[in-house]
Write an enzyme that holds these catalytic residues in place. Structure first.
Site, PDB file in Angstrom:
ATOM      1  N   ARG A  55       3.933   9.491  -5.463  1.00  0.00           N
ATOM      2  CA  ARG A  55       4.812   9.566  -4.289  1.00  0.00           C
ATOM      3  C   ARG A  55       5.330   8.177  -3.961  1.00  0.00           C
ATOM      4  O   ARG A  55       4.755   7.174  -4.376  1.00  0.00           O
ATOM      5  CB  ARG A  55       4.035  10.096  -3.073  1.00  0.00           C
ATOM      6  CG  ARG A  55       3.774  11.594  -3.097  1.00  0.00           C
ATOM      7  CD  ARG A  55       3.059  12.012  -1.816  1.00  0.00           C
ATOM      8  NE  ARG A  55       3.918  11.903  -0.645  1.00  0.00           N
ATOM      9  CZ  ARG A  55       3.647  11.174   0.434  1.00  0.00           C
ATOM     10  NH1 ARG A  55       2.542  10.479   0.517  1.00  0.00           N
ATOM     11  NH2 ARG A  55       4.489  11.146   1.446  1.00  0.00           N
ATOM     12  N   LYS A  63      -8.763   7.162  -2.753  1.00  0.00           N
ATOM     13  CA  LYS A  63      -7.938   8.249  -3.292  1.00  0.00           C
ATOM     14  C   LYS A  63      -8.429   8.657  -4.677  1.00  0.00           C
ATOM     15  O   LYS A  63      -8.545   7.847  -5.582  1.00  0.00           O
ATOM     16  CB  LYS A  63      -6.493   7.760  -3.359  1.00  0.00           C
ATOM     17  CG  LYS A  63      -5.518   8.801  -3.856  1.00  0.00           C
ATOM     18  CD  LYS A  63      -4.117   8.493  -3.356  1.00  0.00           C
ATOM     19  CE  LYS A  63      -3.093   9.324  -4.070  1.00  0.00           C
ATOM     20  NZ  LYS A  63      -1.776   9.235  -3.462  1.00  0.00           N
ATOM     21  N   ARG A 108      -1.884   5.646   7.555  1.00  0.00           N
ATOM     22  CA  ARG A 108      -3.014   4.718   7.393  1.00  0.00           C
ATOM     23  C   ARG A 108      -3.902   4.799   8.626  1.00  0.00           C
ATOM     24  O   ARG A 108      -3.413   5.076   9.717  1.00  0.00           O
ATOM     25  CB  ARG A 108      -2.541   3.256   7.328  1.00  0.00           C
ATOM     26  CG  ARG A 108      -1.562   2.985   6.281  1.00  0.00           C
ATOM     27  CD  ARG A 108      -2.013   1.816   5.398  1.00  0.00           C
ATOM     28  NE  ARG A 108      -1.029   1.680   4.342  1.00  0.00           N
ATOM     29  CZ  ARG A 108      -0.058   0.779   4.343  1.00  0.00           C
ATOM     30  NH1 ARG A 108       0.014  -0.088   5.331  1.00  0.00           N
ATOM     31  NH2 ARG A 108       0.820   0.729   3.377  1.00  0.00           N
TER      32      ARG A 108
HETATM   33  C1  BTN Z   1       0.739  10.679  -5.404  1.00  0.00           C
HETATM   34  O1  BTN Z   1       1.299   9.581  -5.445  1.00  0.00           O
HETATM   35  O2  BTN Z   1      -0.173  10.894  -4.608  1.00  0.00           O
HETATM   36  C2  BTN Z   1       1.161  11.794  -6.334  1.00  0.00           C
HETATM   37  C3  BTN Z   1       0.598  11.616  -7.711  1.00  0.00           C
HETATM   38  C4  BTN Z   1       1.000  12.727  -8.661  1.00  0.00           C
HETATM   39  C5  BTN Z   1       0.582  12.424 -10.086  1.00  0.00           C
HETATM   40  C6  BTN Z   1       0.787  13.594 -10.984  1.00  0.00           C
HETATM   41  S1  BTN Z   1       0.019  13.380 -12.568  1.00  0.00           S
HETATM   42  C7  BTN Z   1       0.820  14.802 -13.155  1.00  0.00           C
HETATM   43  C8  BTN Z   1       2.225  14.776 -12.611  1.00  0.00           C
HETATM   44  N1  BTN Z   1       3.096  14.012 -13.452  1.00  0.00           N
HETATM   45  C9  BTN Z   1       3.552  12.906 -12.834  1.00  0.00           C
HETATM   46  O3  BTN Z   1       4.322  12.064 -13.352  1.00  0.00           O
HETATM   47  N2  BTN Z   1       3.065  12.843 -11.583  1.00  0.00           N
HETATM   48  C10 BTN Z   1       2.219  13.974 -11.288  1.00  0.00           C
END
Ligand code: BTN
Length: 322
Positions: free
Chosen positions: A123, A188, A319
């Site tokens: 994100r 996380k 946060r």
């Molecule tokens: C976040 O930032 O919290 C979201 C992370 C999401 C990661 C997943 S891994 C599988 C899918 N492919 C990606 O490129 N991103 C999501």
């Protein structure tokens, strides 16, 4: 790229020590060629060690993704909803791969998992660190006829089922931080990235991307406090993938009818920040207040100067206030 590296990896996957000549003999290649493959594996972050005069060993072994191990552990409901299970060795991003499947008309129920992502996306434009064979990188496609409004709160609902899956495997500390970070304690352990396509008021599709840190290398460079599930030795990566898929496909198939209201109480039960002083940060602005849970649409309820306000939107992060 030839697949010899994969055979080398499979030979070492059990964690057993093997000499370069034993590996070479099995594959019909020289010891130097074996060493080149091992170096390639090391570059991908796979912990193969060269032991002086004694060959190679992968400490702790590695559990590669397996079609059979995943499908045999999936629930009957999810098995019925699964159209295809795509297991990929290397991919830029499983979300991009899944989007391409949608664009090629493959529709709902495409489940993609990768051993490694070279451009994993998080994100807020972040990179999702995705080394080989360590974690879960999962993307699932679904379709809705009624426009994107029915997807309201979906990313939070996905957080609920991911959190349930992790808890079901014995890790009761798993919790959620708005909108959809999965935490172990304050760190996380997983994240969710939804990408929508199609007609905003008609037939549309979604890619649900889920990353779960299963056994991240200890030297991983990640720009926020992180955790993995690695300490829980009895967990299987394929088992975790199967448990998540088993909960996710039924969620997607019923979401247009149930909506977020069916998940709101569960979300609040997993909320790690409820009743705490927090800051919401959005395009450089900060709003401080007390976290009071979420609304029926998945907006965060924030008590600001005694008044409850609702905030939603993809670009906001939360946060704990200091
Ligand atoms: C976040 O930032 O919290 C979201 C992370 C999401 C990661 C997943 S891994 C599988 C899918 N492919 C990606 O490129 N991103 C999501």
């Amino acid at each position: 790229m030839s697949d010899t590296w994969k055979t080398v990896l499979n030979l070492l996957a059990s964690g057993e020590r093997l000499s370069g000549s034993a590996i070479g003999e099995q594959l019909g290649i020289s010891r130097t060629a074996v060493w080149k493959h091992v170096r390639q594996l090391q570059e991908w972050g796979i912990p193969v060690r060269k032991l002086r005069g004694q060959g190679y060993q992968m400490e702790g072994g590695i559990e590669l993704l397996s079609h059979d191990r995943i499908t045999s552990r999936m629930s009957p409901d999810a098995t019925e909803l699964l159209r295809n299970l795509h297991l990929l060795d290397h991919i830029d991003s499983t979300n991009s791969y899944a989007k391409n499947l949608i664009e090629a008309g493959r529709g709902a129920g495409q489940v993609c998992l990768a051993e490694r992502q070279t451009q994993g996306r998080g994100r807020l434009g972040r990179t999702w660190v995705s080394p080989f064979g360590r974690n879960i990188y999962l993307s699932v496609t679904w379709e809705f006829d009624q426009g994107i409004a029915v997807m309201e709160g979906l990313s939070l609902a996905v957080g609920v089922v991911v959190c349930r899956a992790i808890r079901e495997l014995g890790i009761q500390e798993a919790g959620l931080k708005w909108p959809n970070d999965i935490l172990l304690g304050d760190r996380k352990v997983g994240g969710i990235l939804l990408e929508m396509l199609g007609d905003p008021v008609g037939p549309c599709q979604v890619v649900v991307g889920i990353g779960i840190n299963f056994a991240m290398p200890t030297d991983a460079v990640i720009d926020q406090p992180w955790a993995d599930l690695g300490g829980y030795a009895t967990l299987s990566r394929n088992g975790l993938a199967a448990t998540v898929i088993s909960k996710l496909l039924p969620l997607l198939s019923t979401y247009a009818d149930l909506g977020f209201t069916a998940y709101r109480d569960a979300w609040e039960g997993f909320d790690t920040h409820r009743g705490e002083s927090v800051c919401l940060i959005s395009s450089g602005k900060t709003i401080s207040g007390i976290a009071r849970g979420v609304s029926d649409t998945g907006a965060i309820r924030l008590e600001v100067d005694g008044e409850e306000k609702y905030f939603s939107g993809g670009e906001i992060s939360l946060r704990r206030a200091h």
